[in-house]
Design an enzyme around this catalytic site. Structure first.
Site, short mmCIF file in Angstrom:
data_model
loop_
_atom_site.label_atom_id
_atom_site.label_comp_id
_atom_site.label_asym_id
_atom_site.label_seq_id
_atom_site.Cartn_x
_atom_site.Cartn_y
_atom_site.Cartn_z
N ILE A 156 0.84 -1.20 0.00
CA ILE A 156 0.00 0.00 0.00
C ILE A 156 0.87 1.25 0.00
O ILE A 156 0.60 2.21 -0.73
CB ILE A 156 -0.96 0.00 1.20
CG1 ILE A 156 -1.89 -1.21 1.13
CG2 ILE A 156 -1.79 1.28 1.22
CD1 ILE A 156 -2.76 -1.41 2.36
N THR A 208 2.76 1.40 8.49
CA THR A 208 3.34 0.16 9.01
C THR A 208 2.25 -0.77 9.55
O THR A 208 1.20 -0.31 10.00
CB THR A 208 4.30 0.45 10.18
OG1 THR A 208 3.57 1.10 11.22
CG2 THR A 208 5.44 1.32 9.74
N SER A 236 -2.35 3.32 8.96
CA SER A 236 -1.87 2.01 9.41
C SER A 236 -2.83 1.41 10.42
O SER A 236 -3.85 0.82 10.07
CB SER A 236 -0.45 2.13 9.98
OG SER A 236 -0.43 3.03 11.08
N ARG A 237 -2.53 1.55 11.69
CA ARG A 237 -3.38 1.13 12.79
C ARG A 237 -3.31 2.20 13.88
O ARG A 237 -2.27 2.86 14.05
CB ARG A 237 -2.94 -0.23 13.36
CG ARG A 237 -3.26 -1.41 12.47
CD ARG A 237 -4.76 -1.68 12.41
NE ARG A 237 -5.10 -2.87 11.65
CZ ARG A 237 -5.37 -2.89 10.36
NH1 ARG A 237 -5.28 -1.77 9.66
NH2 ARG A 237 -5.70 -4.01 9.75
N ASP A 261 -7.32 7.89 9.49
CA ASP A 261 -8.35 6.91 9.15
C ASP A 261 -8.47 5.83 10.22
O ASP A 261 -9.37 5.01 10.17
CB ASP A 261 -8.03 6.26 7.79
CG ASP A 261 -9.18 5.41 7.28
OD1 ASP A 261 -10.35 5.85 7.40
OD2 ASP A 261 -8.93 4.29 6.77
N GLU A 266 -11.80 2.31 18.36
CA GLU A 266 -12.77 2.57 17.31
C GLU A 266 -14.11 1.92 17.67
O GLU A 266 -14.14 0.82 18.22
CB GLU A 266 -12.25 2.02 15.97
CG GLU A 266 -10.94 2.65 15.53
CD GLU A 266 -10.40 2.07 14.22
OE1 GLU A 266 -11.07 1.17 13.65
OE2 GLU A 266 -9.33 2.50 13.78
N HIS A 285 -12.18 4.67 9.34
CA HIS A 285 -11.49 3.45 8.91
C HIS A 285 -12.05 2.97 7.57
O HIS A 285 -12.51 1.83 7.42
CB HIS A 285 -11.63 2.35 9.97
CG HIS A 285 -10.50 1.36 9.94
ND1 HIS A 285 -9.97 0.80 11.08
CD2 HIS A 285 -9.80 0.83 8.91
CE1 HIS A 285 -8.99 -0.05 10.75
NE2 HIS A 285 -8.88 -0.04 9.43
N ILE A 286 -11.95 3.86 6.57
CA ILE A 286 -12.58 3.61 5.27
C ILE A 286 -11.64 2.96 4.25
O ILE A 286 -12.04 2.76 3.10
CB ILE A 286 -13.11 4.92 4.65
CG1 ILE A 286 -11.94 5.89 4.35
CG2 ILE A 286 -14.14 5.58 5.55
CD1 ILE A 286 -12.32 7.08 3.50
N GLY A 287 -10.42 2.61 4.66
CA GLY A 287 -9.40 2.16 3.71
C GLY A 287 -9.90 1.27 2.59
O GLY A 287 -9.71 1.57 1.41
N SER A 288 -10.57 0.18 2.91
CA SER A 288 -11.02 -0.76 1.88
C SER A 288 -12.51 -0.65 1.60
O SER A 288 -13.06 -1.47 0.87
CB SER A 288 -10.72 -2.19 2.33
OG SER A 288 -11.44 -2.50 3.52
#
Length: 324
Positions: A156, A208, A236-237, A261, A266, A285-288
């Site tokens: 990514i 990471t 990342s996280r 994100d 959460e 947390h919209i990454g995917s």
């Protein structure tokens, strides 16, 4: 009698219908898996679990004597206690190779949104404040030809570098455990120390994975090393960042702003301090989270699950030693 499968926070009816044809499927959403009596009862008979972000630890495994496989509907699997699962002969799988481009779009998108103040100025228009020409108070900052620092140049991270290099003529610095020669060749990325990335980048993008080494990787010291004009981006996280230090860095204007994100806890509560800053872009947390990508991931998660229950090796087996 059909074998029991638990679907935990698993959305797609298209894939659940496939499972229902072959298994006894019970669906659980928005429950506490530690205390929900229906879930705990079903867990006793479950041979497979498919879903998102279920904490699979010793306690859960103690309650699931028949469990053979946990199919994570995500690339990450820090919610799985892999060593404990392996001891008990339980397979763990994930869904890599599906969400990389989608996530890179999202993370570069929030970078742009923070730099150009898009959410803030959207509200400026909608609240009726756009009554004359813009002044310096409403000006944003450029992205093109700036320096992007990427911490974690995996798949990514490399795709974010691709967008930055070809789309915005950005200079790329990166810090990674191993050299990424492809990124260096294709995007002219420069491998360097974490300190140099922090000191020289206009945008610092953290990508990471979460490991014991990366937990709270970015804290007070790291924010102080950044430019006061820098924007910090976390894709990342949440636990890779010391959120208290981030809040202080923004409050004290040690950095220009942030685009986030992911978060330590959460979903964010509405009173969370990060939500009080207009110069912090926050997404859930919209990454995917596009329909196309989530459906592909769900299909792969089901494929992994069915393979494991059929006595086959799942395509994305995390702990292959369990087969021994």
């Amino acid at each position: 009698m059909k074998r029991k499968i638990l679907a935990y926070n698993f959305e797609f009816s298209e894939t659940l219908d496939q499972l229902r044809d072959r298994f006894d499927v019970e669906i659980f959403k928005a429950i506490n898996p530690k205390t929900d009596p229906h879930f705990l009862q079903a867990l006793k008979q479950a041979e497979g679990i498919v879903g998102l972000a279920l904490p699979v630890d010793k306690e859960l495994l103690d309650s699931a004597p028949n469990l053979k496989i946990v199919s994570n509907n995500s690339t990450g699997f820090n919610n799985l206690s892999i060593d404990e699962m392996t001891k008990r002969g339980v397979m763990g799988t994930n869904t890599p190779g599906v969400l990389e481009d989608t996530t890179a779009d999202a993370i570069f998108g929030i970078l742009l949104a923070a730099a150009r103040r898009i959410p803030e100025l959207d509200q400026f228009v909608k609240s009726g404040n756009w009554k004359h020409y813009l002044t310096r108070k409403e000006y944003a900052i450029d992205v093109h030809h700036k320096t992007l620092g990427i911490i974690g140049m995996g798949k990514i991270g490399s795709l974010i570098a691709k967008r930055a290099h070809f789309g915005f003529d950005m200079n790329i610095l990166y810090h990674n455990r191993t050299r990424n020669h492809e990124a260096e060749e294709k995007y002219h990325a420069v491998n360097c120390s974490l300190e140099r990335v922090l000191e020289e980048s206009d945008f610092v993008c953290l990508m990471t994975p979460l490991t014991p080494e990366t937990e709270n990787l970015i804290g007070e010291r790291e924010f102080q090393l950044m430019k006061k004009s820098a924007i910090f981006v976390n894709g990342s996280r949440g636990r890779t960042v010391d959120e208290k230090a981030l809040i202080e860095a923004i409050k004290n204007k040690e950095i220009h702003g942030a685009a986030l994100d992911v978060y330590q806890i959460e979903p964010l509560k509405v009173e969370h301090p990060l939500l009080q800053f207009p110069n912090v872009v926050t997404t859930p947390h919209i990454g995917s989270s596009t329909f196309e990508t989530e459906l592909k991931m769900a299909k792969l998660a089901v494929e992994n699950l069915v393979a494991g229950l059929n006595g086959e090796r799942p395509r994305n087996l995390i702990n292959p030693e369990v087969l021994n």
